[in-house]
Each structure stands twice: as structure tokens, then as C-alpha cells.
Design an enzyme around this catalytic site. Structure first.
Site, PDB file in Angstrom:
ATOM      1  N   ARG A   1       2.172   6.272  -7.733  1.00  0.00           N
ATOM      2  CA  ARG A   1       2.578   5.965  -6.348  1.00  0.00           C
ATOM      3  C   ARG A   1       4.091   6.013  -6.387  1.00  0.00           C
ATOM      4  NH1 ARG A   1       4.309   5.572  -1.953  1.00  0.00           N
ATOM      5  NH2 ARG A   1       3.670   4.159  -0.282  1.00  0.00           N
TER       6      ARG A   1
ATOM      7  N   HIS B   1       9.512   3.865  -4.164  1.00  0.00           N
ATOM      8  CA  HIS B   1       9.584   3.564  -2.740  1.00  0.00           C
ATOM      9  C   HIS B   1      10.007   2.122  -2.527  1.00  0.00           C
ATOM     10  CE1 HIS B   1       5.609   2.082  -3.990  1.00  0.00           C
ATOM     11  NE2 HIS B   1       5.639   1.283  -2.935  1.00  0.00           N
TER      12      HIS B   1
ATOM     13  N   HIS C   1       9.768  -1.196   0.875  1.00  0.00           N
ATOM     14  CA  HIS C   1       9.210  -1.587   2.171  1.00  0.00           C
ATOM     15  C   HIS C   1      10.144  -2.567   2.884  1.00  0.00           C
ATOM     16  CE1 HIS C   1       5.351   0.023   0.781  1.00  0.00           C
ATOM     17  NE2 HIS C   1       5.447  -0.735  -0.289  1.00  0.00           N
TER      18      HIS C   1
ATOM     19  N   GLU D   1       5.612  -7.223  -0.828  1.00  0.00           N
ATOM     20  CA  GLU D   1       4.354  -6.616  -1.277  1.00  0.00           C
ATOM     21  C   GLU D   1       3.757  -7.460  -2.396  1.00  0.00           C
ATOM     22  OE1 GLU D   1       4.251  -2.339  -2.309  1.00  0.00           O
ATOM     23  OE2 GLU D   1       3.395  -2.954  -4.230  1.00  0.00           O
TER      24      GLU D   1
ATOM     25  N   HIS E   1      10.512   0.164  -6.087  1.00  0.00           N
ATOM     26  CA  HIS E   1       9.574   0.025  -7.188  1.00  0.00           C
ATOM     27  C   HIS E   1       8.652   1.238  -7.257  1.00  0.00           C
ATOM     28  CE1 HIS E   1       7.727  -1.778  -3.587  1.00  0.00           C
ATOM     29  NE2 HIS E   1       6.562  -1.387  -4.076  1.00  0.00           N
TER      30      HIS E   1
ATOM     31  N   GLU F   1       1.274   1.617   5.926  1.00  0.00           N
ATOM     32  CA  GLU F   1       1.578   2.327   4.684  1.00  0.00           C
ATOM     33  C   GLU F   1       2.274   3.654   4.962  1.00  0.00           C
ATOM     34  OE1 GLU F   1       1.461   3.000   0.465  1.00  0.00           O
ATOM     35  OE2 GLU F   1       1.368   1.233   1.733  1.00  0.00           O
TER      36      GLU F   1
ATOM     37  N   HIS G   1     -12.425 -26.996   6.202  1.00  0.00           N
ATOM     38  CA  HIS G   1     -10.994 -27.242   6.014  1.00  0.00           C
ATOM     39  C   HIS G   1     -10.202 -26.401   7.013  1.00  0.00           C
ATOM     40  CE1 HIS G   1     -11.586 -23.435   3.909  1.00  0.00           C
ATOM     41  NE2 HIS G   1     -10.278 -23.242   3.953  1.00  0.00           N
TER      42      HIS G   1
ATOM     43  N   HIS H   1      -5.811 -24.716   7.384  1.00  0.00           N
ATOM     44  CA  HIS H   1      -4.478 -24.570   6.805  1.00  0.00           C
ATOM     45  C   HIS H   1      -3.468 -24.893   7.895  1.00  0.00           C
ATOM     46  CE1 HIS H   1      -6.397 -22.741   3.310  1.00  0.00           C
ATOM     47  NE2 HIS H   1      -7.163 -22.130   4.192  1.00  0.00           N
TER      48      HIS H   1
ATOM     49  N   GLU I   1      -4.676 -17.239   7.391  1.00  0.00           N
ATOM     50  CA  GLU I   1      -5.366 -16.904   6.136  1.00  0.00           C
ATOM     51  C   GLU I   1      -5.925 -15.489   6.205  1.00  0.00           C
ATOM     52  OE1 GLU I   1      -9.519 -18.221   3.876  1.00  0.00           O
ATOM     53  OE2 GLU I   1      -8.339 -19.748   4.928  1.00  0.00           O
TER      54      GLU I   1
END
Length: 444
Positions: free
Chosen positions: A153, A156, A158, A162, A201, A226, A335, A337, A342
């Protein structure tokens, strides 16, 4: 005279009725249909609202059930007599025949990665989920990427952070930060990497296995695409060659063979023991990889959990996660958060999730391996294993420190009489509540 006599007779009649009628206090409350006063209502044993129903609401079938699924639950609903996608209905029992506790409207929280458009390249492929296909997922997006042995890959960066989880195979990653410090590392199944926004990276499947590697990428923005990645080859293909030569202080002919467009994913045969060039600035102070596969699990009554955030994976400052297993019949406890959405990815098994969105809005979904789930911040929920094999999934959050609030712990640490006034529970039931988080609870 006549009017006075009539008035006197009416008064005597009402006095007689009052003398022979029982008072409110003397009425048999079980047999009386009279409307009680506010005082007697407050003393009544009946609830303010009706008790919750005991009607069964189990999932009615599983994806591998040998049935024709129908839109029926008990006496409710009816058979499907029009066109039907049986495979879709088998995988979504609680959409076709939802539990009676579902109510109102909750936006869709499920996206099967198998429905995402796949980008096929020489050397691998990539498919993604973002707000275009799952609009509720505003905080995070995901990419499922596959590299053949040796495939790269390309270099590149972003605009977002990531975070990655390796599904199969081994991946070698490289990076250089803004201070000129470099990094190289190799991760295997169940391991992680994290690159902050803007850090360049690369990713490369090693030749350790004949299949190469597949991994899950999570980005801390739901609008991530992407296709909008900043690629090395794409950039230089759109810079005049004489400018490139001037930048590197060399002859223009040195760049005769640069690609005319992006490579994205391409095949190569790298050595498995590459070493990063020695940097005068040294290496990065916080490694960009983390060996989650080597971290011992925390065993629980109904499964296990591993939590990873910036307290242990110090480079990962914007994303925290938990790797959760749930045994058959067990559940990730009720539960929520407090402030973080999430993002879930189901690795194996069959799950059932009910999301409570307040104001009587609740809806139930079924998940299988390869599905993405999303629960907005503060929405109450659980994750139940409805299959006969171990359920395994990831919980991912845009935060530096993992947080959740347990319903059972909240009630156990609240004055018992207050809990009893709300829920009508017995002293024994309240006393048995756990004062520590159970996270995953076994069958009752």
C-alpha cells in the site's frame, strides 16, 4: 311557604343518603369501581404505569436456520406473500420479526462490509464504510484491505488518524514523523498500528504466509474516504518534473521512470528483514505499533476483554478500543459510553444488539462476521451472543482513554430504596447487584 317546604325536604333527603352510604375509607378497594382520591391513590399498591410485559422476545431464527422466515411474532404480524430475499431475512430476524420492546424510530446502525464497493488492484483490494453508506456513523469510518504477499500500500498520508487491526497475515509498516524521526515494525494477527493525522507511512504484506495479509483500518472521521488519500505517486505525477528535480537538487532525467498516475496498491517482493535508514534525529519516541495479540485477556463470567488506549498504546492518542469475546448465551452487559460514539466490527459469531435512543425509541439488529455496527454516544445498548459459537468483536472509539458506564454497577452503587422505588425490585435482588463492572456476563 311551598318553596320553603320543598327546600327542607331536599335537605332531609341528602342527609339520609349521607347517613346510609359508606365513606371512601370503608369501601373494599378490591371490589369498588369508584375513582379514589389523590390520597388513596398514593397509598395504593398498584403501579403508576402498567408492569412491563413478560411476553418472550427471543430471536426467532439464525442465519443458518432451515426455515422460510416470516414476519410474525406470536399473534402479531402475518406471513410474507410477496417477493422475499430469504437470505437477507435469515440474517436479520429482528428486523423482519422485531421484539415487542422495539419502539419508535432509530436510524440504521448496521452495514455489512460485504455490500461495500470493492476496489480491485494488482496485488490486493480495498473496500470501505463511511457516512455515504451508514449516515449515522459520523465520527468513524472503516476500510477492509487485502494485500497479497509482498504487495505494498504505497507511501501516503491522511488528514485523519489511522488505527488498524490485523485480521490475517503479517504487515510491515514504515513511517517518518514531522521531526524527521523514523520507524519500522512488523505486526501479526490481532496486533495494531496507529498513525496520527498527516504522518506519512506505508504498509506491506510480508512473505511469511502464502496468503499475504488482510487488515481493518479505522479513521477518526465518518466522512473519510480511502479515495481521498494523499499518495506519493499521485502527488509527483502532478508536479512539473523540473520542479521535482530542483527540489531534490538533481538532473531531471533521474525522474524519467516515475509513474504518470497513482499506484495505490502494487505488487513487490520485499525482504522480510528491512531496516530503517539511520536518522540523525533518531527514531520515534512512541512506537506506532502495539502487540495486542500478546496481551493477556481479562477473563469474565461470560467471555473476555482486552482494552487498549493511550495509557498502554501511547502513540494512539485519538482512538481507543476493546477486543471482546462473548460465549454462547452470554452478553456484553447493558451499558453506554458517556461522550464517545462506538464503532463495532464483528469478527466471528452471531450477535443481537438493541439500541435505546431515549424518548421511547429502541430498535434491535442482528450482526454476523464482517458487519459494521455503530452506536452514538450515550445510547444504551447490549451485545448478546445468540449463536452456538464464541462471539468476537471490536469496540472502537474516538478518544484517548476508554470509558463506559455499567447499568448494573450504577444501580448497585445507588441507595437501595431509591432503586426499589423506581423498579419495584426486592431487597435480595438489589443486594445481589455487582458493585464492580462485569463487562461480559454469563447466562443467568
Amino acid at each position: 311557604m311551598a318553596l320553603g317546604l320543598l327546600t327542607a325536604l331536599i335537605s332531609l333527603l341528602f342527609a339520609a343518603i349521607a347517613a346510609t352510604s359508606p365513606t371512601v375509607d370503608s369501601v373494599d378497594s378490591e371490589n369498588s369501581s369508584a375513582t379514589p382520591s389523590s390520597t388513596s391513590a398514593a397509598a395504593s399498591a398498584s403501579p403508576t404505569v402498567p408492569y412491563a410485559s413478560d411476553d418472550p422476545n427471543d430471536v426467532l431464527w439464525l442465519p443458518n436456520s432451515d426455515i422460510i422466515p416470516e414476519a410474525e411474532r406470536g399473534t402479531l404480524g402475518a406471513t410474507v406473500i410477496g417477493p422475499q430475499n430469504i437470505q437477507i431475512d435469515l440474517m436479520n430476524a429482528d428486523s423482519l420479526a422485531p421484539p415487542t420492546t422495539d419502539n419508535g424510530d432509530v436510524p440504521n446502525v448496521k452495514w455489512p462490509m460485504g455490500l461495500s464497493h470493492n476496489r480491485l488492484q494488482t496485488g490486493g483490494w480495498a473496500r470501505q464504510q463511511n457516512i455515504e453508506v451508514l449516515p449515522i456513523a459520523t465520527e468513524m469510518a472503516g476500510v477492509d484491505m487485502r494485500l497479497e504477499p509482498g504487495a505494498i500500500r504505497e507511501l501516503h498520508w491522511h488528514k485523519t488518524g489511522e488505527w488498524a487491526y490485523v485480521l490475517k497475515g503479517n504487515v510491515q509498516v514504515t513511517a517518518v514523523n514531522q521531526n524527521g524521526q523514523n520507524f519500522i515494525g512488523t505486526v501479526g494477527p490481532g496486533d495494531l498500528w496507529y498513525f496520527p493525522a498527516g504522518i506519512p507511512h506505508s504498509l506491506q504484506a510480508t512473505n511469511d504466509t502464502v496468503d499475504g495479509a488482510e487488515f481493518l483500518l479505522i479513521f477518526d472521521s465518518g466522512a473519510f474516504s480511502e479515495d481521498a488519500t494523499f499518495l506519493l505517486t499521485d502527488w509527483l505525477a502532478h508536479v512539473p518534473k523540473e520542479v521535482i528535480a530542483k527540489n531534490f537538487q538533481t538532473d531531471i532525467s533521474a525522474f524519467n521512470d516515475i509513474p504518470s498516475e497513482e499506484l495505490y496498491i502494487f505488487p513487490a517482493i520485499p525482504p522480510d528483514n528491512q531496516q530503517a535508514p539511520q536518522s540523525p534525529q533518531g527514531t520515534v519516541p512512541h512506537p506506532f505499533t502495539y502487540p495486542l495479540s500478546q496481551v493477556p485477556i481479562t477473563p469474565l463470567s461470560g467471555g473476555s476483554v482486552k482494552v487498549v488506549d493511550s495509557t498502554v498504546f501511547t502513540a494512539s492518542t485519538t482512538i481507543a478500543a476493546a477486543e471482546v469475546t462473548v460465549e454462547p448465551g452470554a452478553m456484553r452487559e447493558l451499558h453506554w459510553h458517556p461522550t464517545q460514539d462506538e464503532w463495532d466490527f464483528f469478527l466471528q459469531g452471531n450477535a443481537r444488539v438493541t439500541v435505546f435512543a431515549s424518548t421511547s425509541n429502541a430498535r434491535t439488529w442482528d450482526f454476523q462476521a464482517g458487519d459494521v455496527g455503530y452506536v452514538p454516544a450515550s445510547y444504551g445498548h447490549y451485545v448478546e451472543n445468540i449463536g452456538n459459537t464464541t462471539l468476537k468483536f471490536l469496540e472502537v472509539f474516538v478518544t484517548d482513554v476508554y470509558q463506559d458506564v455499567s447499568l448494573a454497577q450504577w444501580l448497585a452503587l445507588t441507595p437501595p430504596e431509591l432503586v426499589k422505588a423506581h423498579l419495584g425490585l426486592s431487597d435480595e435482588t438489589i443486594a445481589a447487584m455487582k458493585k464492580t463492572k462485569q463487562t461480559v456476563v454469563g447466562p443467568a
